[in-house]
Scaffold this motif. Sequence first.
Motif, PDB file in Angstrom:
ATOM      1  N   THR A 336       0.846  -1.203   0.000  1.00 31.48           N
ATOM      2  CA  THR A 336       0.000   0.000   0.000  1.00 31.48           C
ATOM      3  C   THR A 336       0.880   1.251   0.000  1.00 31.48           C
ATOM      4  OG1 THR A 336      -1.662  -1.243   1.211  1.00 31.48           O
ATOM      5  CG2 THR A 336      -1.880   1.151   1.230  1.00 31.48           C
ATOM      6  N   LEU A 337       1.916   1.227   0.830  1.00 30.57           N
ATOM      7  CA  LEU A 337       2.787   2.404   0.917  1.00 30.57           C
ATOM      8  C   LEU A 337       3.694   2.522  -0.310  1.00 30.57           C
ATOM      9  CD1 LEU A 337       3.502   2.060   4.720  1.00 30.57           C
ATOM     10  CD2 LEU A 337       2.367   4.015   3.627  1.00 30.57           C
ATOM     11  N   SER A 338       3.902   1.411  -1.025  1.00 34.36           N
ATOM     12  CA  SER A 338       4.718   1.474  -2.242  1.00 34.36           C
ATOM     13  C   SER A 338       3.854   1.788  -3.456  1.00 34.36           C
ATOM     14  CB  SER A 338       5.412   0.143  -2.505  1.00 34.36           C
ATOM     15  OG  SER A 338       6.102  -0.291  -1.384  1.00 34.36           O
ATOM     16  N   SER A 339       2.568   1.963  -3.228  1.00 33.84           N
ATOM     17  CA  SER A 339       1.600   2.372  -4.269  1.00 33.84           C
ATOM     18  C   SER A 339       1.161   1.265  -5.206  1.00 33.84           C
ATOM     19  CB  SER A 339       2.120   3.537  -5.110  1.00 33.84           C
ATOM     20  OG  SER A 339       2.439   4.590  -4.280  1.00 33.84           O
ATOM     21  N   TRP A 340       1.710   0.047  -5.103  1.00 37.42           N
ATOM     22  CA  TRP A 340       1.168  -0.983  -5.975  1.00 37.42           C
ATOM     23  C   TRP A 340       0.016  -1.749  -5.340  1.00 37.42           C
ATOM     24  CZ3 TRP A 340       1.623  -6.002  -4.269  1.00 37.42           C
ATOM     25  CH2 TRP A 340       2.713  -6.335  -3.466  1.00 37.42           C
ATOM     26  N   GLY A 341      -0.151  -1.595  -4.048  1.00 37.52           N
ATOM     27  CA  GLY A 341      -1.287  -2.228  -3.382  1.00 37.52           C
ATOM     28  C   GLY A 341      -2.543  -1.400  -3.619  1.00 37.52           C
ATOM     29  N   GLY A 342      -3.642  -2.066  -3.921  1.00 38.02           N
ATOM     30  CA  GLY A 342      -4.891  -1.353  -4.157  1.00 38.02           C
ATOM     31  C   GLY A 342      -5.585  -1.001  -2.844  1.00 38.02           C
ATOM     32  N   GLY A 343      -6.656  -0.241  -2.963  1.00 33.73           N
ATOM     33  CA  GLY A 343      -7.373   0.228  -1.776  1.00 33.73           C
ATOM     34  C   GLY A 343      -7.979  -0.896  -0.952  1.00 33.73           C
ATOM     35  N   GLY A 344      -8.148  -2.068  -1.565  1.00 32.19           N
ATOM     36  CA  GLY A 344      -8.777  -3.175  -0.841  1.00 32.19           C
ATOM     37  C   GLY A 344      -7.777  -4.104  -0.167  1.00 32.19           C
ATOM     38  N   LEU A 345      -6.496  -3.829  -0.358  1.00 35.97           N
ATOM     39  CA  LEU A 345      -5.510  -4.784   0.170  1.00 35.97           C
ATOM     40  C   LEU A 345      -5.548  -4.826   1.703  1.00 35.97           C
ATOM     41  CD1 LEU A 345      -3.491  -6.765  -0.917  1.00 35.97           C
ATOM     42  CD2 LEU A 345      -1.735  -5.005  -0.818  1.00 35.97           C
ATOM     43  N   ASP A 535      -5.188  -7.232 -10.598  1.00 40.55           N
ATOM     44  CA  ASP A 535      -5.954  -6.299  -9.775  1.00 40.55           C
ATOM     45  C   ASP A 535      -6.601  -7.011  -8.591  1.00 40.55           C
ATOM     46  OD1 ASP A 535      -5.169  -4.106 -11.152  1.00 40.55           O
ATOM     47  OD2 ASP A 535      -6.934  -4.002 -12.443  1.00 40.55           O
ATOM     48  N   ARG A 536      -7.046  -8.237  -8.812  1.00 45.24           N
ATOM     49  CA  ARG A 536      -7.620  -8.987  -7.692  1.00 45.24           C
ATOM     50  C   ARG A 536      -6.559  -9.211  -6.600  1.00 45.24           C
ATOM     51  NH1 ARG A 536     -11.277 -13.424  -6.238  1.00 45.24           N
ATOM     52  NH2 ARG A 536     -12.574 -12.772  -7.981  1.00 45.24           N
ATOM     53  N   VAL A 537      -5.405  -9.708  -6.969  1.00 45.27           N
ATOM     54  CA  VAL A 537      -4.439 -10.109  -5.940  1.00 45.27           C
ATOM     55  C   VAL A 537      -3.743  -8.915  -5.284  1.00 45.27           C
ATOM     56  CG1 VAL A 537      -4.091 -12.380  -7.005  1.00 45.27           C
ATOM     57  CG2 VAL A 537      -2.511 -10.513  -7.574  1.00 45.27           C
ATOM     58  N   ARG A 538      -3.799  -7.749  -5.938  1.00 43.60           N
ATOM     59  CA  ARG A 538      -3.190  -6.576  -5.290  1.00 43.60           C
ATOM     60  C   ARG A 538      -4.255  -5.713  -4.602  1.00 43.60           C
ATOM     61  NH1 ARG A 538      -2.746  -1.512  -8.216  1.00 43.60           N
ATOM     62  NH2 ARG A 538      -4.119  -1.574 -10.008  1.00 43.60           N
ATOM     63  N   GLY A 539      -5.485  -6.253  -4.533  1.00 42.59           N
ATOM     64  CA  GLY A 539      -6.547  -5.554  -3.803  1.00 42.59           C
ATOM     65  C   GLY A 539      -7.081  -4.341  -4.516  1.00 42.59           C
ATOM     66  N   ALA A 540      -7.103  -4.375  -5.852  1.00 43.44           N
ATOM     67  CA  ALA A 540      -7.563  -3.202  -6.605  1.00 43.44           C
ATOM     68  C   ALA A 540      -8.752  -3.494  -7.505  1.00 43.44           C
ATOM     69  CB  ALA A 540      -6.413  -2.652  -7.457  1.00 43.44           C
ATOM     70  N   ALA A 542     -12.825  -4.320  -8.317  1.00 45.24           N
ATOM     71  CA  ALA A 542     -14.056  -3.716  -7.783  1.00 45.24           C
ATOM     72  C   ALA A 542     -14.516  -4.451  -6.531  1.00 45.24           C
ATOM     73  CB  ALA A 542     -15.126  -3.766  -8.855  1.00 45.24           C
ATOM     74  N   SER A 543     -14.329  -5.785  -6.504  1.00 47.17           N
ATOM     75  CA  SER A 543     -14.826  -6.552  -5.359  1.00 47.17           C
ATOM     76  C   SER A 543     -14.012  -6.301  -4.099  1.00 47.17           C
ATOM     77  CB  SER A 543     -14.799  -8.041  -5.695  1.00 47.17           C
ATOM     78  OG  SER A 543     -13.464  -8.428  -5.922  1.00 47.17           O
ATOM     79  N   THR A 544     -12.816  -5.754  -4.245  1.00 50.39           N
ATOM     80  CA  THR A 544     -11.979  -5.570  -3.047  1.00 50.39           C
ATOM     81  C   THR A 544     -11.960  -4.128  -2.551  1.00 50.39           C
ATOM     82  OG1 THR A 544     -10.051  -5.274  -4.470  1.00 50.39           O
ATOM     83  CG2 THR A 544     -10.412  -7.462  -3.600  1.00 50.39           C
ATOM     84  N   SER A 545     -12.328  -3.186  -3.403  1.00 52.56           N
ATOM     85  CA  SER A 545     -12.136  -1.796  -2.990  1.00 52.56           C
ATOM     86  C   SER A 545     -13.227  -1.369  -2.032  1.00 52.56           C
ATOM     87  CB  SER A 545     -12.138  -0.866  -4.182  1.00 52.56           C
ATOM     88  OG  SER A 545     -11.466  -1.448  -5.241  1.00 52.56           O
TER      89      SER A 545
END
Length: 545
Positions: A336-345, A535-540, A542-545
């Motif tokens: 998340t802090l490195s910006s590749w993690g999505g909002g749902g991670l 996008d799924r595995v990095r938490g980005a 639609a289902s994870t955000s």
Amino acid sequence: MSERNSATIETPVLIVGGGPVGLALAADLGWRGTPCLVVEQGEGPADHPRATAINARSMEFMRRWGVAEAVRNASAPEDFPHTALYCTTLTGFEIARIDRPHHGGRGPTTTSPERAQRCNQIWLDPILRGLAVSFKTVDLRYRWRFEELTQADDHVVATVRDLVRDETRRIVAQYVIDCSGGHSQIRRQLDLTMSGSPYTGYFVSIFVKAPELWAHHAMGKAALINFVEPAGLWRNLVMLDGRELYRFGVRGKEYYDAPDDIDCERLFTEVVGKKIPHEFISVRRWVARNVVSDTYRRGRIFFAGDAAHLNHPSSGLGLNTGLGDAVDLGWKLNATLSSWGGGGLLTSYEIERQPVGRRNIGHADVSHAGDRDREPAPEIFENTQAGDRARRKMGDAIVSSMTRKFITDGLALGYRYDPSPIVWNEADAAPHEAIEDYHPNAVTGSRAPHAWLGDGRSTIDLYGRGFTLLRLGEAADLSAIERAFKARSVPLAVERVDDSAIGALYQRRLVLVRPDGHVAWRSDAPPADPAALVDRVRGASASTS
Ligand SMILES: Cc1cc2nc3c(=O)[nH]c(=O)nc-3n(C[C@H](O)[C@H](O)[C@H](O)COP(=O)(O)OP(=O)(O)OC[C@H]3O[C@@H](n4cnc5c(N)ncnc54)[C@H](O)[C@@H]3O)c2cc1C
């Protein structure tokens, strides 16, 4: 970390509590290059023993961080048996023994490159501290006490007291991780609740030195000794260093209420059955509860370790569960802090870890009740044939019902994140109920299983830094999936493994493993929509955000 002025410090992650879970999280973040600040009110690692049982999964974490050898060296000697013994006194009657030959020692087992160890926190915590501070991005402050916090949309402000300088510091953090244990002030401030068993147990823990205790009785060496007495099971001895140090546990509100009045001498001599050389080092009291937090997150504040779940330690699950929390959070905070993690991670933390907490703490509750509620027949203490029969009967009952208290490889290695919004869960996956035995599998959400690679490494050694895509068997065109990871700056390493036994174990030709070593996705063919997978595995998605 930046100090704006002497009173304000800015940090991406503030960890409150430098117990084993806070230190492990700091170490994992340091290992990943994410800066953090740990504040611990104490002067250093604890000097009174608590957790000793370090399970194989926790040892795999130590292996990832490069300290498994140090933990093994600080553990009980290789040949010290991890046996759980039940007896009336050490010089009285033996009632049952449960051996654990695959715990302790050095070699691997069939299911892990690491064996469970007995390394008490008084030795483990300094190893974790040394590891954490070996990373220049980790700032660890002892004698700093967290006092209160306020949360805004994009940061948290915490007030911390520097107890040495008698000064108040203001810490501005993007995330706060509460690792402050069972008495968490943050939980109190936020008025968060815990649910679970109504059980409350009152104990004292007596730290005692009794060199070569086993030389004074005929029952042999044992790691855990439970004493069966007319009034039930209310005392035990836990071996710490395999030489001379023990934690002598005594249950009873009367002892808890007046720890200074405890006649340690009498209580100890009674369980040994005679006077032997010994020395008491310290006495602490503690309360056992089997409860799990109703939430693992409040905004930018996360709860891990005993701040998130509390259990009676008889199955050795508290610290091990907490280390699992730290490892789940570490890579998600880093991403998340490195910006590749999505909002749902980070949202997935509670969804993945709370069920593990509930399962482990539920098991601890049932296991402890199995001993707590055991009533010995009066003949057990007689040197008669009726006594022999009563002891055999009780011994059989203990072995059949309590083996799962001491052998929990299924819990340690077999936990699975299912459901999880960041895993491609398999609808037809078999339930993962096993407690004693671990059945290796690579079903999505599970810990990717161990197998030896041709070069002497374990498959486990391939996982940790970023995502790992295992290519097992026939070549497939992976360029689209690699491009999708690269486009989102998600670290990915492709590892080719040509080994039919590993192929059979992982069951698919392509297996995507997360930075924490859990399987995120697997298939025989590249994904139809690689971007959707990433996008799924990095938490980005639609289902994870
Ligand atoms: C007798 C006993 C035996 C056990 N045996 C086992 C075992 O064999 N295996 C196992 O897995 N677990 C065992 N456990 C459980 C294990 O000890 C805990 O689960 C583990 O210590 C939890 O670690 P933690 O870091 O979450 O919390 P803690 O170890 O409680 O650490 C929390 C830290 O936060 C600090 N802190 C608190 N408030 C503040 C504040 N306001 N500001 C700054 N710092 C603060 C505290 O000083 C402390 O150092 C046992 C527990 C007991 C009591």
